[in-house]
Design a protein around this motif. Structure first.
Motif, short mmCIF file in Angstrom:
data_model
loop_
_atom_site.label_atom_id
_atom_site.label_comp_id
_atom_site.label_asym_id
_atom_site.label_seq_id
_atom_site.Cartn_x
_atom_site.Cartn_y
_atom_site.Cartn_z
N ILE A 15 -0.08 -0.94 0.13
CA ILE A 15 -0.45 0.45 -0.13
C ILE A 15 0.78 1.30 -0.40
O ILE A 15 0.81 2.12 -1.31
CB ILE A 15 -1.25 1.02 1.07
N ASP A 24 -0.33 3.16 -3.74
CA ASP A 24 -1.56 2.90 -4.47
C ASP A 24 -2.64 3.84 -3.93
O ASP A 24 -3.17 3.64 -2.83
CB ASP A 24 -1.96 1.44 -4.25
N ARG A 25 -2.97 4.88 -4.70
CA ARG A 25 -3.90 5.89 -4.23
C ARG A 25 -5.30 5.31 -4.00
O ARG A 25 -6.01 5.72 -3.08
CB ARG A 25 -3.98 7.05 -5.23
N THR A 26 -5.70 4.38 -4.85
CA THR A 26 -7.00 3.74 -4.66
C THR A 26 -7.02 2.97 -3.34
O THR A 26 -8.01 3.00 -2.59
CB THR A 26 -7.31 2.79 -5.82
N ALA A 27 -5.91 2.30 -3.04
CA ALA A 27 -5.82 1.55 -1.79
C ALA A 27 -5.82 2.49 -0.58
O ALA A 27 -6.38 2.16 0.47
CB ALA A 27 -4.56 0.69 -1.79
N ALA A 29 -7.39 5.37 -0.43
CA ALA A 29 -8.78 5.78 -0.28
C ALA A 29 -9.62 4.67 0.36
O ALA A 29 -10.49 4.93 1.21
CB ALA A 29 -9.37 6.17 -1.63
N THR A 30 -9.35 3.43 -0.04
CA THR A 30 -10.06 2.29 0.55
C THR A 30 -9.74 2.16 2.04
O THR A 30 -10.63 1.92 2.86
CB THR A 30 -9.69 1.00 -0.18
N GLN A 32 -8.85 4.55 4.00
CA GLN A 32 -9.51 5.65 4.69
C GLN A 32 -10.98 5.33 4.96
O GLN A 32 -11.48 5.55 6.06
CB GLN A 32 -9.36 6.93 3.88
N ARG A 33 -11.67 4.80 3.96
CA ARG A 33 -13.09 4.47 4.17
C ARG A 33 -13.23 3.39 5.24
O ARG A 33 -14.14 3.45 6.07
CB ARG A 33 -13.71 4.00 2.85
#
Length: 448
Positions: A15, A24-27, A29-30, A32-33
């Motif tokens: 990340i 990695d912004r997508t990572a 967010a993942t 966080q979820r």
């Protein structure tokens, strides 16, 4: 301890990335979820342990001691334990991460449940009271879990993430108290007092909460948030900037005075702290005396039980909606709405007289007001501070919340005796004034 954050596990390394790519912004967010899902699961499992011990401790101490006065000490002991353990657990999170801090809290609660069982086996109230003190770690951990949900969140979903963890507490609040009945035959089979059976379930629930945090809360959200900010990649969008002198990996010390100094320096943090502390005092003081008020005016146990259930629903069931409102309208508007609900409660309950319908309705708005002030205040407190200072101030807030709740519950009976139930609601309404003054102050609003 090294001066680097505890983010060396593989997911965190991927990340964080590195120049020139950055995180990695997508990572993020993942992660966080995943964090929110794990925290919610742990709250459901371990929350059953908290819910199942709420009344059982007092009943067990009363049986073993033969004293109603000592029986009341069980609840006081649990509240005191939550207050005493709040900051040390927060300091542990700051030093070692949420995974260790929250996991340790659930383990201490499990030890408390075992200690209660030992006292039941010995037939002595003293170990039971010590056990309920340690069970306070469960309450402290339950509260701190909501903050962990906000570590990796941004401005657009921070309040919602926090509110989802608050909402998941509903499950334990509903299921836990209903385990008292099934616990009776288990206790008899083991030669224990019937009231002790539920603590067997609590032990399993707390260990389950520890296991979920220990094995699944990776990467650690607090340390990853701090590492993202220190890496110079801009951190999480909307997150607070780091303090210039913030240490990379602080030592494990619970610094009460330092946490207060940090809060005093940030107007938004002051508002967040005062909101959650006074809001909890209002809720506990009025809630403590409302069932007694109903009973004195002829309400049967079914009405009293329904009023408590409706109150709990107000506290937790609508919290995701409250979180969405806080993200869309802002933290301060939601805090102000919470104060409005408290004032409405004070007016309706204070003037209800013998009306059961008005009193029960007021108890619902009291719980809903608590949801607004707790989610709005907790979110504001979280985002007003850098990651390196956040967890300890959050621990301070939870400690003061529990102390304020204990004080509110302790003086509520005396106030009713002196000035009546309506007078108690009038005093509770006065506690909204400091929050309103801070929320409407130009300096506070300019800093948010």
């Amino acid at each position: 301890m090294s001066g680097t954050a505890h983010t060396s596990d593989g997911p965190a390394d991927r990340i964080l990335g590195g120049p020139p790519s950055g995180p990695d912004r997508t990572a993020v967010a993942t992660a966080q979820r995943r964090t929110v899902r794990v925290l919610m699961s742990a709250q459901v499992v371990a929350g059953i342990g908290i819910g199942s011990t709420l009344s059982a401790g007092a009943l067990l101490v009363g049986r073993l001691s033969g004293s109603e006065a000592l029986a009341g000490l069980a609840t006081t002991s649990a509240t005191l334990g939550a207050a005493l353990l709040g900051m040390p657990l927060a300091a542990l999170s700051r030093s070692r991460g949420r995974r260790i801090g929250l996991g340790t809290g659930w383990l201490i609660a499990a030890i408390g449940a075992v200690t209660v069982l030992l006292g039941a086996r010995l037939g002595r109230p003293e170990p039971v009271l010590l056990g309920t003190l340690l069970l306070g770690a469960g309450t402290a951990t339950n509260l701190q879990s909501r903050y962990a949900a906000a570590d990796l969140a941004d401005d657009g979903n921070r309040a919602r993430s926090l509110s989802l963890v608050v909402w998941s507490t509903t499950v334990g609040s509903v299921i836990g108290p209903n385990l008292t009945g099934p616990g009776e035959p288990v206790a008899r089979a083991l030669g224990l007092p019937e009231e002790a059976g539920t603590f067997l379930f609590s032990t399993v629930a707390f260990v389950g909460g520890w296991a979920l945090n220990h094995f699944l809360l990776r990467p650690d959200p607090l340390h990853l948030a701090a590492a993202l900010t220190r890496a110079g990649h801009g951190g999480i969008p909307g997150a607070a900037a780091p303090a210039p002198d913030a240490p990379a990996a602080p030592r494990f010390t619970a610094r009460f005075a330092e946490a207060l100094r940090v809060v005093r320096a940030v107007p938004a943090a002051r508002l967040g702290l005062v909101t959650v502390v006074l809001g909890h005092a209002v809720m506990v003081s009025v809630m403590t005396m409302t069932p007694i008020h109903l009973a004195h005016h002829g309400a049967d146990l079914s009405v009293v039980g329904f009023s408590v259930s409706l109150h709990i629903a107000g506290m937790y069931a609508l919290s995701p909606l409250v979180g969405r409102l806080a993200d869309r309208l802002g933290r301060i508007p939601v805090i102000l709405l919470g104060q409005g609900l408290y004032l409405l409660t004070a007016a309706v309950a204070g003037l209800a007289g013998t009306s059961h319908v008005a009193t029960v309705g007021a108890l619902f708005t009291l719980g809903l007001g608590w949801s607004f002030v707790t989610i709005g205040g907790s979110t504001l407190l979280t985002e007003a501070l850098p990651a390196a200072q956040r967890s300890e101030v959050q621990g301070l807030a939870d400690t003061l919340m529990n102390l304020a709740g204990a004080a509110g519950g302790a003086v509520a009976g005396g106030l009713v005796a002196l000035i009546g139930y309506g007078g108690l609601n009038g005093v509770a309404a006065l506690l909204t004034l400091p929050v309103l003054a801070l929320a409407l102050a130009p300096r506070t609003r300019a800093g948010t």
